[in-house]
Design an enzyme around this catalytic site. Sequence first.
Site, short mmCIF file in Angstrom:
data_model
loop_
_atom_site.label_atom_id
_atom_site.label_comp_id
_atom_site.label_asym_id
_atom_site.label_seq_id
_atom_site.Cartn_x
_atom_site.Cartn_y
_atom_site.Cartn_z
N SER A 209 -86.92 -26.87 7.25
CA SER A 209 -86.18 -26.86 5.97
C SER A 209 -84.92 -26.01 6.00
O SER A 209 -84.36 -25.69 4.95
CB SER A 209 -87.09 -26.38 4.82
OG SER A 209 -88.21 -27.21 4.69
N GLY B 161 -82.17 -27.08 7.56
CA GLY B 161 -81.04 -28.00 7.52
C GLY B 161 -80.70 -28.66 8.84
O GLY B 161 -79.59 -29.20 9.01
N THR C 205 -81.81 -31.53 10.32
CA THR C 205 -81.55 -32.97 10.26
C THR C 205 -80.24 -33.26 9.52
O THR C 205 -79.47 -34.15 9.91
CB THR C 205 -82.72 -33.70 9.58
OG1 THR C 205 -83.93 -33.44 10.31
CG2 THR C 205 -82.49 -35.21 9.56
N GLU D 170 -89.10 -38.62 13.98
CA GLU D 170 -89.89 -38.12 12.87
C GLU D 170 -89.62 -38.88 11.57
O GLU D 170 -90.52 -39.08 10.76
CB GLU D 170 -89.61 -36.63 12.65
CG GLU D 170 -90.51 -35.99 11.62
CD GLU D 170 -90.29 -34.50 11.50
OE1 GLU D 170 -91.29 -33.77 11.38
OE2 GLU D 170 -89.12 -34.07 11.51
N GLN E 12 -87.63 -27.20 17.34
CA GLN E 12 -88.33 -26.28 16.45
C GLN E 12 -88.32 -24.87 17.02
O GLN E 12 -88.15 -24.67 18.23
CB GLN E 12 -89.78 -26.72 16.27
CG GLN E 12 -89.97 -27.88 15.30
CD GLN E 12 -91.43 -28.10 14.98
OE1 GLN E 12 -92.31 -27.64 15.69
NE2 GLN E 12 -91.70 -28.81 13.90
N LYS F 143 -76.13 -19.41 23.23
CA LYS F 143 -75.80 -19.71 24.62
C LYS F 143 -74.64 -20.69 24.65
O LYS F 143 -74.64 -21.67 23.90
CB LYS F 143 -76.99 -20.29 25.37
CG LYS F 143 -76.65 -20.66 26.83
CD LYS F 143 -77.82 -21.31 27.57
CE LYS F 143 -77.41 -21.67 28.99
NZ LYS F 143 -78.48 -22.34 29.74
N ARG G 75 -80.17 -40.12 3.48
CA ARG G 75 -79.51 -38.82 3.64
C ARG G 75 -78.03 -38.99 4.01
O ARG G 75 -77.18 -38.26 3.50
CB ARG G 75 -80.22 -38.01 4.72
CG ARG G 75 -81.61 -37.53 4.32
CD ARG G 75 -82.12 -36.52 5.31
NE ARG G 75 -83.38 -35.94 4.87
CZ ARG G 75 -83.77 -34.70 5.16
NH1 ARG G 75 -82.97 -33.91 5.85
NH2 ARG G 75 -84.93 -34.23 4.74
#
Length: 418
Positions: free
Chosen positions: A184, A186, A188, A211, A335, A392, A220
Amino acid sequence: MKKEFLEKSILGTMLEENYLILDSNLTPEMFYGQHHRMLFTMMRELALEDHPVDFMTLSARFEQVTQIGLPYVTELIHFSNPEKFDAYVQLQREVWCEKQKGQILFQANEGDWPIPQIIHALDQTQLEGDFHDTTILQTLAHMENRPFEETITPGIVIPHIQDLALLIDGFRPGEVTILAARPSMGKTDMMNNLALYAGWNGHLPIIFSLEMSTRSLLDRCIATAGNYSRLKLRNPKQYFTSEQAKNWSIVLNRVHQSNVQIDDRSHLAIAQIRAQARRIIRQNPNLKPIIFIDYLQIIQSENDQDFSAIATSKISRSLKQMAKELNCPIICLSQLNRNVESRGNKRPMMSDLRDSGSIEQDADIIVFLYRDSYYNTDVREDLDLLELIVAKNRNGPTGTAYAFYNRMTGHVLSRGSS
């Protein structure tokens, strides 16, 4: 797998995807069956002349096709398997190399070859059909006027967020960028924004959404492109203003103009992603591709027996290989583990990446997303300050870029944008 079925699958896939005939680096000698050697020779001849290769062109050009049998050629397409093509070609090469090795060792024993001759012959077997030019003169020649010309990198994708562009310059062909955050935060929406703006600037965004469904992802994108509240988008007829309803078709066309391609299959392995991406790229030869994957930890492992860390390591390495092979940027979402939640400063760091070792090693760029408003409800607003922490950057500086994130529309804007 029997050699006959292996070769049928390779040839059938080539008939379906003609560009694989030359890309495979196979030679006729590597086919076990004589009729397969003959057929591949004819297919390669047509491909070298840039002709389409199918049943009609083969039968029109070569009388030898009748020796193989027209029904046999037409049935090969049923053995096509683009997703396993690379693995089958590798297996074909290994089978041929083993056969050649046996012949070389027999000849060496019969002819009492010296050791250097045997080693040279075995090395040539490994290189057969896999030539790669290692000279540097031509590359250096192309650099002659570099100090006097504007630097142009074909296929580079400049992000629309100015702060980020100053740090990383752009997403470069052959490089893998990991975009990581807690749920949650942001991720995506950030991916969708990068894809839309890349498409509007003449690139070919290819999204593998493991997903989320195509419909949900498009909702979206539409909200971002049309500046629509996602809450209103759940029931546009009830909540849209007349002006928003009037602009609906314009917004849909705007999204269409981005050239975004979406594959929403949920159980995809790297081989399937590579095969689909390669097909889409070949169908759009005038556009430079950029690939997005949502997200790394749910990419299917090739071996279900692998532990999570081992599977992630293989996938991470394969992403880098795919970026180089397809010569395009890959942006893969990832993730974070829960360690970040136990710290006072919740800004992510490298160790927060799930199975982080291989990801750190293989990625060219790692960007963490962080919004203070996610944890501090006192500063929660519709327009949040989004931190893009470049942890990085293989070919540039690290640091933090800033943007504004509209949680209602999913739009990510540069600071100073309206």
